[in-house]
Design a protein around this motif. Structure first.
Motif, mmCIF file in Angstrom:
data_model
loop_
_atom_site.group_PDB
_atom_site.id
_atom_site.type_symbol
_atom_site.label_atom_id
_atom_site.label_comp_id
_atom_site.label_asym_id
_atom_site.label_seq_id
_atom_site.Cartn_x
_atom_site.Cartn_y
_atom_site.Cartn_z
ATOM 1 N N SER A 260 -7.905 5.118 2.701
ATOM 2 C CA SER A 260 -9.017 5.790 2.023
ATOM 3 C C SER A 260 -9.982 4.734 1.489
ATOM 4 N N PHE B 295 0.856 -1.188 0.000
ATOM 5 C CA PHE B 295 0.000 0.000 0.000
ATOM 6 C C PHE B 295 0.895 1.242 0.000
ATOM 7 N N PRO B 296 1.501 1.524 -1.124
ATOM 8 C CA PRO B 296 2.481 2.614 -1.151
ATOM 9 C C PRO B 296 1.890 4.005 -0.928
ATOM 10 N N TYR B 297 0.589 4.145 -1.009
ATOM 11 C CA TYR B 297 -0.014 5.476 -0.928
ATOM 12 C C TYR B 297 -0.799 5.706 0.362
ATOM 13 N N ALA C 77 1.082 1.602 -11.068
ATOM 14 C CA ALA C 77 1.523 2.979 -10.824
ATOM 15 C C ALA C 77 2.043 3.645 -12.093
ATOM 16 N N ARG D 98 -1.645 4.981 10.522
ATOM 17 C CA ARG D 98 -1.941 4.833 9.085
ATOM 18 C C ARG D 98 -3.438 5.006 8.853
ATOM 19 N N GLU E 188 -1.610 7.011 3.846
ATOM 20 C CA GLU E 188 -1.154 8.210 4.546
ATOM 21 C C GLU E 188 -0.976 7.917 6.031
ATOM 22 N N LYS F 134 -10.470 4.134 -1.625
ATOM 23 C CA LYS F 134 -9.732 3.424 -2.686
ATOM 24 C C LYS F 134 -8.768 2.412 -2.097
ATOM 25 N N ASP F 135 -8.150 2.771 -0.966
ATOM 26 C CA ASP F 135 -7.256 1.823 -0.301
ATOM 27 C C ASP F 135 -8.011 0.579 0.145
ATOM 28 N N TRP G 144 -8.150 -1.714 -2.671
ATOM 29 C CA TRP G 144 -6.855 -2.379 -2.817
ATOM 30 C C TRP G 144 -6.716 -3.515 -1.804
#
Length: 141
Positions: free
Chosen positions: A42, A28-30, A73, A39, A32, A44-45, A48
């Motif tokens: 979102s 999960f590179p994005y 990506a 952590r 936040e 969208k996460d 994923w």
């Protein structure tokens, strides 16, 4: 909306320990983090998370997942490569389904056998049983 790992666990049923492992492996590179290191996922996460769970359940390795995420990506220019990966996963999954259907058929045989045994009280396949009968034809396993 943003969710903590515990909230993601509640929403998806995937343990927070597994989610942390996946995060630490870079799946999960994005994601936040706030100033305290918490952590947040979102919407969208969350999607994923469900896809990664799906891919892991069908045997996709962490390395292959990371490669796939890297392709994602890079954008639409990698669509053909990603399609090939998904088609390969689909083919493997179909083979697994066939294998498990064959296993299920064997288990159904055993269920019927044991149901009959409990009803009749005889174990005709146990060589140590007085009711043992050698079969003339081989059993299909």
């Amino acid at each position: 909306m943003a969710y903590t790992i515990i909230e993601v666990e509640r929403k998806t049923g995937i343990s927070s320990r597994t989610l942390r492992f996946w995060v630490d492996k870079g799946l999960f590179p994005y994601i936040e983090k706030d100033e305290k290191g918490v952590r947040y996922f979102s919407e969208k996460d969350l999607q994923w998370v469900l896809w990664i769970d799906c891919y892991r359940q069908i045997g996709m390795s962490i390395k292959d997942l990371k490669d796939y995420i890297a392709l994602c990506a890079k954008g639409k220019n990698t669509a053909k490569e990603r399609l090939e990966i998904i088609l390969s996963l689909k083919e493997k999954t179909l083979k697994d389904i066939q294998k498990f259907q064959a296993i299920l058929k064997k288990l159904d045989f055993k269920v019927k056998y044991y149901e009959k045994m409990t009803k009749e009280g005889e174990d005709k396949l146990n060589p140590l049983s007085k009711n043992y009968k050698k079969r003339k034809k081989r059993l299909k396993l």
